[in-house]
Design a protein around this motif. Structure first.
Motif, PDB file in Angstrom:
ATOM      1  N   LEU A  10       0.812  -1.224   0.000  1.00  0.00           N
ATOM      2  CA  LEU A  10       0.000   0.000   0.000  1.00  0.00           C
ATOM      3  C   LEU A  10       0.844   1.272   0.000  1.00  0.00           C
ATOM      4  N   ALA A  11       1.930   1.280   0.753  1.00  0.00           N
ATOM      5  CA  ALA A  11       2.751   2.487   0.895  1.00  0.00           C
ATOM      6  C   ALA A  11       3.291   2.976  -0.441  1.00  0.00           C
ATOM      7  N   ASP A  12       3.437   2.088  -1.402  1.00  0.00           N
ATOM      8  CA  ASP A  12       4.016   2.443  -2.704  1.00  0.00           C
ATOM      9  C   ASP A  12       2.974   2.703  -3.777  1.00  0.00           C
ATOM     10  N   LEU A  13       1.721   2.836  -3.412  1.00  0.00           N
ATOM     11  CA  LEU A  13       0.643   2.932  -4.400  1.00  0.00           C
ATOM     12  C   LEU A  13       0.404   4.354  -4.915  1.00  0.00           C
ATOM     13  N   ALA A  14       0.943   5.371  -4.270  1.00  0.00           N
ATOM     14  CA  ALA A  14       0.712   6.767  -4.689  1.00  0.00           C
ATOM     15  C   ALA A  14       1.117   6.940  -6.150  1.00  0.00           C
ATOM     16  N   GLY A  15       0.261   7.619  -6.898  1.00  0.00           N
ATOM     17  CA  GLY A  15       0.510   7.870  -8.312  1.00  0.00           C
ATOM     18  C   GLY A  15       0.016   6.776  -9.234  1.00  0.00           C
ATOM     19  N   VAL A 106     -22.662   4.098 -16.850  1.00  0.00           N
ATOM     20  CA  VAL A 106     -21.597   4.836 -16.174  1.00  0.00           C
ATOM     21  C   VAL A 106     -20.497   3.873 -15.733  1.00  0.00           C
ATOM     22  N   ARG A 107     -19.295   4.428 -15.586  1.00  0.00           N
ATOM     23  CA  ARG A 107     -18.160   3.668 -15.058  1.00  0.00           C
ATOM     24  C   ARG A 107     -17.286   4.635 -14.269  1.00  0.00           C
ATOM     25  N   MET A 108     -16.336   4.076 -13.510  1.00  0.00           N
ATOM     26  CA  MET A 108     -15.456   4.934 -12.724  1.00  0.00           C
ATOM     27  C   MET A 108     -14.007   4.714 -13.121  1.00  0.00           C
ATOM     28  N   ARG A 109     -13.296   5.824 -13.209  1.00  0.00           N
ATOM     29  CA  ARG A 109     -11.841   5.831 -13.409  1.00  0.00           C
ATOM     30  C   ARG A 109     -11.242   6.360 -12.107  1.00  0.00           C
ATOM     31  N   ALA A 110     -10.101   5.778 -11.676  1.00  0.00           N
ATOM     32  CA  ALA A 110      -9.517   6.194 -10.401  1.00  0.00           C
ATOM     33  C   ALA A 110      -7.996   6.186 -10.449  1.00  0.00           C
ATOM     34  N   THR A 111      -7.428   7.154  -9.744  1.00  0.00           N
ATOM     35  CA  THR A 111      -5.985   7.265  -9.572  1.00  0.00           C
ATOM     36  C   THR A 111      -5.693   7.517  -8.099  1.00  0.00           C
ATOM     37  N   VAL A 112      -4.737   6.787  -7.547  1.00  0.00           N
ATOM     38  CA  VAL A 112      -4.340   6.997  -6.162  1.00  0.00           C
ATOM     39  C   VAL A 112      -3.449   8.238  -6.120  1.00  0.00           C
ATOM     40  N   ALA A 113      -3.941   9.290  -5.508  1.00  0.00           N
ATOM     41  CA  ALA A 113      -3.209  10.557  -5.456  1.00  0.00           C
ATOM     42  C   ALA A 113      -2.174  10.580  -4.336  1.00  0.00           C
ATOM     43  N   GLU A 114      -2.524   9.939  -3.218  1.00  0.00           N
ATOM     44  CA  GLU A 114      -1.637  10.020  -2.059  1.00  0.00           C
ATOM     45  C   GLU A 114      -1.865   8.825  -1.151  1.00  0.00           C
ATOM     46  N   VAL A 115      -0.805   8.397  -0.486  1.00  0.00           N
ATOM     47  CA  VAL A 115      -0.894   7.364   0.548  1.00  0.00           C
ATOM     48  C   VAL A 115      -0.170   7.899   1.777  1.00  0.00           C
ATOM     49  N   VAL A 116      -0.868   7.912   2.916  1.00  0.00           N
ATOM     50  CA  VAL A 116      -0.240   8.348   4.164  1.00  0.00           C
ATOM     51  C   VAL A 116      -0.463   7.281   5.230  1.00  0.00           C
ATOM     52  N   GLU A 117       0.507   7.172   6.088  1.00  0.00           N
ATOM     53  CA  GLU A 117       0.379   6.240   7.196  1.00  0.00           C
ATOM     54  C   GLU A 117      -0.487   6.879   8.273  1.00  0.00           C
ATOM     55  N   VAL A 118      -1.458   6.131   8.771  1.00  0.00           N
ATOM     56  CA  VAL A 118      -2.315   6.564   9.873  1.00  0.00           C
ATOM     57  C   VAL A 118      -2.196   5.517  10.979  1.00  0.00           C
ATOM     58  N   ARG A 119      -2.680   5.849  12.133  1.00  0.00           N
ATOM     59  CA  ARG A 119      -2.568   4.904  13.251  1.00  0.00           C
ATOM     60  C   ARG A 119      -3.163   3.550  12.870  1.00  0.00           C
ATOM     61  N   PRO A 138     -18.119  14.436 -17.129  1.00  0.00           N
ATOM     62  CA  PRO A 138     -18.375  13.342 -16.192  1.00  0.00           C
ATOM     63  C   PRO A 138     -19.597  13.621 -15.330  1.00  0.00           C
ATOM     64  N   ALA A 139     -20.113  12.566 -14.725  1.00  0.00           N
ATOM     65  CA  ALA A 139     -21.246  12.694 -13.807  1.00  0.00           C
ATOM     66  C   ALA A 139     -20.781  13.126 -12.426  1.00  0.00           C
ATOM     67  N   VAL A 140     -19.656  12.573 -11.982  1.00  0.00           N
ATOM     68  CA  VAL A 140     -19.136  12.859 -10.643  1.00  0.00           C
ATOM     69  C   VAL A 140     -17.615  12.967 -10.719  1.00  0.00           C
ATOM     70  N   VAL A 141     -17.093  13.967 -10.032  1.00  0.00           N
ATOM     71  CA  VAL A 141     -15.651  14.084  -9.811  1.00  0.00           C
ATOM     72  C   VAL A 141     -15.496  14.192  -8.299  1.00  0.00           C
ATOM     73  N   ALA A 142     -14.774  13.240  -7.711  1.00  0.00           N
ATOM     74  CA  ALA A 142     -14.667  13.199  -6.254  1.00  0.00           C
ATOM     75  C   ALA A 142     -13.267  12.776  -5.831  1.00  0.00           C
ATOM     76  N   ARG A 143     -12.918  13.169  -4.634  1.00  0.00           N
ATOM     77  CA  ARG A 143     -11.657  12.724  -4.030  1.00  0.00           C
ATOM     78  C   ARG A 143     -12.058  11.911  -2.811  1.00  0.00           C
ATOM     79  N   GLY A 144     -11.882  10.586  -2.916  1.00  0.00           N
ATOM     80  CA  GLY A 144     -12.273   9.688  -1.855  1.00  0.00           C
ATOM     81  C   GLY A 144     -11.122   9.350  -0.915  1.00  0.00           C
ATOM     82  N   LEU A 145     -11.473   9.055   0.320  1.00  0.00           N
ATOM     83  CA  LEU A 145     -10.496   8.676   1.332  1.00  0.00           C
ATOM     84  C   LEU A 145     -10.837   7.269   1.833  1.00  0.00           C
TER      85      LEU A 145
END
Length: 150
Positions: A10-15, A106-119, A138-145
């Protein structure tokens, strides 16, 4: 296509561009059920005959119904092995640039923008775009966590 990784990766997934899901058709039954669940029975959603003469020329899905499709779409794009808990942590921002007519695909396209360590795990920030087949906007543009815990 699903990207399958381990918790340790997971830590290397950014980008990482996760690509896009398959298409799903938005049905009037889905819209009606969502209207019942949210008590939002506005005619542009639930009255197909009246909606034909409305601003979109057809009944349209609720924006939040379209956004909620990010949940099953997300599971199509990423599978993380070796986790005890996966949590939809929220959204940083959401926009609804175009309505989704009933019957549209409809379909979704996704890119991992950032990975941070949390507790106890990692949090992924994911740029998600729900696209309408054949549409220019697009129908929706969102930044999910999303959080993953070992």
């Amino acid at each position: 296509m699903t990207t399958t990784i381990t918790y340790e990766q997971l830590a290397d997934l950014a980008g990482t561009d996760l690509g896009h899901t398959g298409y799903r058709t938005v049905t009037q039954d889905q819209v009606n059920l969502f209207a019942d669940a949210t008590d939002d029975h506005q005619w542009i959603h639930v009255d197909p005959e009246r909606a034909k003469a409305g601003p979109f020329g057809a009944p349209v899905a609720h924006g939040f119904l379209t956004l909620s499709l990010a949940v099953p779409f997300w599971t199509e794009l990423l599978e993380v092995k070796g986790v005890s808990t996966k949590v939809n942590y929220g959204l940083d921002r959401v926009r609804f640039p175009a309505p989704v007519a009933v019957g549209a695909r409809v379909r979704m396209r996704a890119t991992v923008a950032e990975v941070v360590e949390v507790r106890g795990g990692y949090q992924l920030t994911v740029d998600q775009t729900i696209e309408i087949e054949g549409a220019t906007k697009p129908a929706v543009v969102a930044r999910g966590l999303y959080r993953f815990h070992a």
